[in-house]
Motif scaffolding. Structure first.
Motif, short mmCIF file in Angstrom:
data_model
loop_
_atom_site.label_atom_id
_atom_site.label_comp_id
_atom_site.label_asym_id
_atom_site.label_seq_id
_atom_site.Cartn_x
_atom_site.Cartn_y
_atom_site.Cartn_z
N PRO A 296 48.67 26.11 27.53
CA PRO A 296 47.67 27.15 27.30
C PRO A 296 46.34 26.77 27.92
O PRO A 296 45.99 25.58 28.00
CB PRO A 296 47.57 27.20 25.77
N THR A 297 45.57 27.77 28.36
CA THR A 297 44.26 27.46 28.96
C THR A 297 43.25 28.53 28.59
O THR A 297 43.59 29.71 28.45
CB THR A 297 44.36 27.33 30.49
N VAL B 65 51.95 28.41 32.43
CA VAL B 65 50.53 28.39 32.10
C VAL B 65 50.21 29.68 31.37
O VAL B 65 50.51 30.78 31.86
CB VAL B 65 49.65 28.26 33.35
N MET B 66 49.60 29.57 30.19
CA MET B 66 49.24 30.75 29.40
C MET B 66 47.73 30.95 29.48
O MET B 66 46.97 30.23 28.81
CB MET B 66 49.67 30.58 27.94
N GLU B 67 47.28 31.88 30.31
CA GLU B 67 45.86 32.23 30.40
C GLU B 67 45.50 33.05 29.18
O GLU B 67 46.07 34.10 28.92
CB GLU B 67 45.61 33.03 31.68
N ASN B 68 44.51 32.55 28.40
CA ASN B 68 44.14 33.24 27.17
C ASN B 68 42.75 33.87 27.23
O ASN B 68 42.18 34.24 26.20
CB ASN B 68 44.24 32.28 25.97
N ASP B 69 42.20 33.96 28.43
CA ASP B 69 40.92 34.66 28.62
C ASP B 69 41.21 35.91 29.44
O ASP B 69 41.28 35.87 30.67
CB ASP B 69 39.92 33.75 29.34
N ASP B 70 41.36 37.02 28.77
CA ASP B 70 41.75 38.26 29.43
C ASP B 70 40.61 38.87 30.23
O ASP B 70 40.81 39.86 30.94
CB ASP B 70 42.26 39.26 28.38
N GLY C 296 41.29 30.37 34.58
CA GLY C 296 42.47 29.53 34.66
C GLY C 296 43.54 30.15 35.54
O GLY C 296 44.15 29.46 36.37
N LEU C 297 43.76 31.44 35.38
CA LEU C 297 44.74 32.14 36.21
C LEU C 297 44.36 32.03 37.68
O LEU C 297 45.20 31.71 38.53
CB LEU C 297 44.82 33.61 35.77
#
Length: 332
Positions: free
Chosen positions: A31-32, A59-64, A69-70
């Motif tokens: 996660p990031t 990789v889990m981008e958690n800032d939409d 990170g993406l």
């Protein structure tokens, strides 16, 4: 055969070309949230793993919104330098990110047997993946935890490595009765299928502790837990995290989590909440004595105060106190 529900609030942003999903034995979930440079360093440490096992990274981008990170990681996957994929976990929160990655692993990689977890502020030892996987098989465990060794931004802070906030809970490899963190973790596929999504309770999304609750529930279901002292991850610790208010807040938070997990564990038992509260009150009453003994033993006022903060957090949880340290990431 277990039928998984479709994923909600998750988008696959991209993946490595010609990804052989059926051939993947091990999945690493990462996660990031707003740490693009640290994420790249973590991915570089994964690219350097010494193993013959076929593994893929999610990789889990958690800032939409920012998606830093993406943007940083996706070129590595699309160029084929990393095997795996980058997804967007649109629902913000620590638990939401893990749930998205673990669920995606089950849907996208039908034959993996082991899933590893690493965070975007950690670097993996080159033998980390191989050591975790081989230890799980050797000990016939269902879940394996490993140490997150602190690497302080200021070398002068190294003395904090033995503080309970940073020190690993075990030092010897072997079966254990409890695990507490997903920061360095292996789960077998059978654990994920048995526990089912959503894996982590979203009530812990901004507090932390969803992993501790998950591991507690898994242990109660009879899954075998183990510790691998040799499978090292190195966690970057900014100077902010050795300041007195952060250490105090982490102790209070750990106490709150302890109460919430205990209440879930004993839910349905007679006078469950009362029993948990009385234990918390007892710990608070005796915490000054424990603090004094720790002060004599370690000479550290911060280490000595830790059981007081934890006990106080446990009691405050019964009055609605929730220390959501992850709600404001810039202060964490």
């Amino acid at each position: 055969m277990t039928v998984l529900p479709p994923l909600k609030s998750v988008t696959i942003a991209g993946q490595s070309p010609a990804l052989a999903n059926d051939a993947v034995d091990v999945v690493v979930t990462l996660p990031t949230f707003r740490r693009p440079q640290q994420l790249l360093a973590t991915l570089d440490s994964l690219a350097r793993q010494k193993t013959a096992r076929r593994f893929a990274v999610i990789v889990m981008e958690n800032d939409d919104e920012g998606r830093e990170g993406l943007n940083a990681a996706l070129p590595l996957f699309e160029s084929g330098k990393m095997a795996g994929m980058v997804i967007i976990a649109h629902e913000r929160g620590n638990c939401s990110a893990y749930n998205a990655g673990w669920h995606t692993a089950l849907l996208q990689f039908p034959n993996f047997t082991q899933l590893l977890v690493i965070d975007d502020d950690e670097l993996a030892d080159p033998l980390w993946l191989e050591t975790m996987c081989s230890t799980q098989l050797r000990l016939d465990a269902d879940i394996v935890g490993g140490p997150q060794l602190p690497v302080f931004a200021d070398p002068a802070h190294q003395a904090w490595a033995t503080h309970p906030v940073f020190a690993p809970p075990y030092s010897i490899t072997g079966p254990v009765r409890a695990l507490f963190s997903s920061g360095n973790l292996l789960l077998t596929r059978s654990v994920l299928l048995a526990m089912g999504p959503p894996f982590l309770d979203l009530r812990f999304n901004f507090m932390g502790g969803g992993d501790s609750d998950f591991l507690s529930r898994a242990a109660r279901r009879g899954f075998r837990l183990a510790w691998c002292a040799e499978a090292k991850l190195f966690e970057n610790v900014p100077a902010r995290r050795v300041e007195a208010d952060w250490i105090r807040a982490r102790g209070l938070r750990n106490g709150v989590i302890s109460t919430l997990v205990a209440k879930k564990r004993y839910s349905g038992a007679p006078l469950a909440n009362t029993r948990v509260f009385l234990k918390s009150l007892t710990l608070l009453i005796f915490s000054p004595l424990r603090a004094l003994l720790r002060l004599i033993w370690t000479g550290s006022p911060s280490v000595a105060a830790y059981p007081i903060h934890v006990a106080l957090g446990r009691v405050l949880a019964d009055f609605g106190y929730a220390n959501e340290q992850y709600r404001q990431p810039e202060k964490n």
